[in-house]
Design a protein around this motif. Structure first.
Motif, mmCIF file in Angstrom:
data_model
loop_
_atom_site.group_PDB
_atom_site.id
_atom_site.type_symbol
_atom_site.label_atom_id
_atom_site.label_comp_id
_atom_site.label_asym_id
_atom_site.label_seq_id
_atom_site.Cartn_x
_atom_site.Cartn_y
_atom_site.Cartn_z
ATOM 1 N N ASP A 1 0.814 -1.219 0.000
ATOM 2 C CA ASP A 1 0.000 0.000 0.000
ATOM 3 C C ASP A 1 0.849 1.273 0.000
ATOM 4 O OD1 ASP A 1 -2.209 -1.596 -0.009
ATOM 5 O OD2 ASP A 1 -2.583 -1.458 2.137
ATOM 6 N N SER A 2 1.878 1.301 0.859
ATOM 7 C CA SER A 2 2.705 2.516 0.897
ATOM 8 C C SER A 2 3.518 2.653 -0.391
ATOM 9 C CB SER A 2 3.621 2.530 2.125
ATOM 10 O OG SER A 2 4.445 1.390 2.147
ATOM 11 N N ALA A 3 3.927 1.514 -0.973
ATOM 12 C CA ALA A 3 4.665 1.584 -2.243
ATOM 13 C C ALA A 3 3.750 2.146 -3.331
ATOM 14 C CB ALA A 3 5.172 0.202 -2.628
ATOM 15 N N ALA A 4 2.498 1.649 -3.367
ATOM 16 C CA ALA A 4 1.558 2.142 -4.382
ATOM 17 C C ALA A 4 1.276 3.623 -4.167
ATOM 18 C CB ALA A 4 0.258 1.341 -4.321
ATOM 19 N N LEU A 5 1.183 4.046 -2.921
ATOM 20 C CA LEU A 5 0.938 5.471 -2.651
ATOM 21 C C LEU A 5 2.104 6.321 -3.167
ATOM 22 C CD1 LEU A 5 -0.655 7.795 -1.392
ATOM 23 C CD2 LEU A 5 0.390 7.251 0.817
ATOM 24 N N ALA A 6 3.338 5.833 -2.943
ATOM 25 C CA ALA A 6 4.507 6.580 -3.420
ATOM 26 C C ALA A 6 4.465 6.705 -4.949
ATOM 27 C CB ALA A 6 5.788 5.883 -2.968
ATOM 28 N N VAL A 7 4.143 5.603 -5.614
ATOM 29 C CA VAL A 7 4.054 5.618 -7.084
ATOM 30 C C VAL A 7 2.947 6.583 -7.519
ATOM 31 C CG1 VAL A 7 3.410 4.192 -9.080
ATOM 32 C CG2 VAL A 7 4.978 3.279 -7.354
ATOM 33 N N TYR A 8 1.821 6.502 -6.833
ATOM 34 C CA TYR A 8 0.659 7.336 -7.166
ATOM 35 C C TYR A 8 1.001 8.830 -7.030
ATOM 36 C CZ TYR A 8 -4.197 8.958 -7.046
ATOM 37 O OH TYR A 8 -5.372 9.595 -7.312
ATOM 38 N N MET A 9 1.713 9.163 -5.957
ATOM 39 C CA MET A 9 2.067 10.569 -5.731
ATOM 40 C C MET A 9 3.065 11.051 -6.779
ATOM 41 S SD MET A 9 0.158 11.482 -3.293
ATOM 42 C CE MET A 9 0.759 13.143 -2.999
#
Ligand code: SF4
Length: 276
Positions: A14-22
């Motif tokens: 989840d945090s990896a996806a958030l970083a990518v998303y940002m």
């Protein structure tokens, strides 16, 4: 006004996806990505972080606790951490973060901390900050991104899921007590040296009268006996087959979804600092 934007990477999806998303959707926000490293993480976590750094195009800052796990274990009289006494998260994850962010706050920054709560997760008041100039942001939740959305983000970015997802859904320490029995078996088979280390910690803890074992109701010595491993694997396989049948019985479902360990055992007991 002085502003800082920070995003904690746990080694989880989840945090990896958030970083990518940002990075993809808000490239103008200059975010400091950080990882609080207990020194007891899986090798798969470190290699996933390297891949992620490549995608983000900047290093993920490592925040190490001032003292290591062995120091804190001694401080806690060799009592293992547990779900009831989670000193490990406080000493090795939360305090290093508070100290790091505390410096920015003291310098007069307003700090925006991006947290990987998805839209399909329950909202908890506890996610909010108690400090006025530390603001919590939850873009996945605000933008309606759920678990499938997170998996899509990671797949489209080419990163995919961290390798340990093949046998465990939790990032964090090798010996994390939130692991399910089948994940302990996975640790034994894939990282026997880490399993042995956990066993040694448990034996020392037992000598000092610790009421906890890493895994509920049995020691790792017991859990690693061949007959017990066979039983754990059998029970796991039965769960898997039951769930597959349930999916097949649903005529609305065109495609068999990927079933992970969280699907089989439920998603409770997820720690924001360690497992998101
Ligand atoms: S991953 Fe588990 S053992 Fe490690 S700090 Fe977090 S809760 Fe504690």
């Amino acid at each position: 006004m002085k502003e800082k934007h920070v995003l904690g990477i746990s080694g989880g999806k989840d945090s990896a996806a958030l970083a990518v998303y940002m990075r993809d959707n808000y490239p103008n926000i200059d975010i400091d990505y950080f990882f609080t490293d207990t020194g007891k993480e899986l090798p798969e976590v470190y290699s996933f972080l390297s891949k992620l750094e490549g995608y983000l195009g900047k290093p993920i800052i490592r925040l190490n606790p001032e003292k290591d796990f062995d120091f804190w274990l001694m401080k806690h009289k060799n009592f293992l951490p547990s779900a009831q006494a989670r000193w490990c998260t406080i000493c090795m994850k939360l305090k290093p973060f508070e100290q790091w962010v505390g410096n920015f706050l003291k310098e007069g920054y307003t700090v925006y901390s991006y947290v990987a709560i998805r839209s399909d997760e329950e909202y908890r008041e506890g996610y909010q900050s108690r400090q006025d100039n530390l603001k919590i942001k939850m873009p996945l939740r605000e933008d309606g991104i759920d678990r499938n959305g997170v998996i899509d983000i990671l797949n489209y970015s080419g990163l995919g899921l961290p390798d340990y997802y093949k046998w465990r859904t939790r990032s964090g320490c090798t010996f994390c007590f939130f692991q399910r029995k089948i994940e302990w078996v996975g640790l034994l088979e894939r990282h026997p040296e880490a399993f042995e280390e956990a066993k040694r910690y448990e034996k020392t803890a037992e000598k000092f009268g610790s009421p906890f074992t890493w895994s509920e109701n049995e020691s790792l010595e017991e859990l690693s006996k061949p007959e017990r491993i066979a039983q754990i694997k059998k029970e796991h396989e039965m769960r898997l087959q039951r769930m597959k049948k349930r999916f097949q019985a649903n005529p609305l479902r065109k495609q068999q979804p990927e079933i992970d360990i969280d699907d089989l055992y439920g998603q409770s007991k997820v720690c924001l600092a360690c497992h998101k």
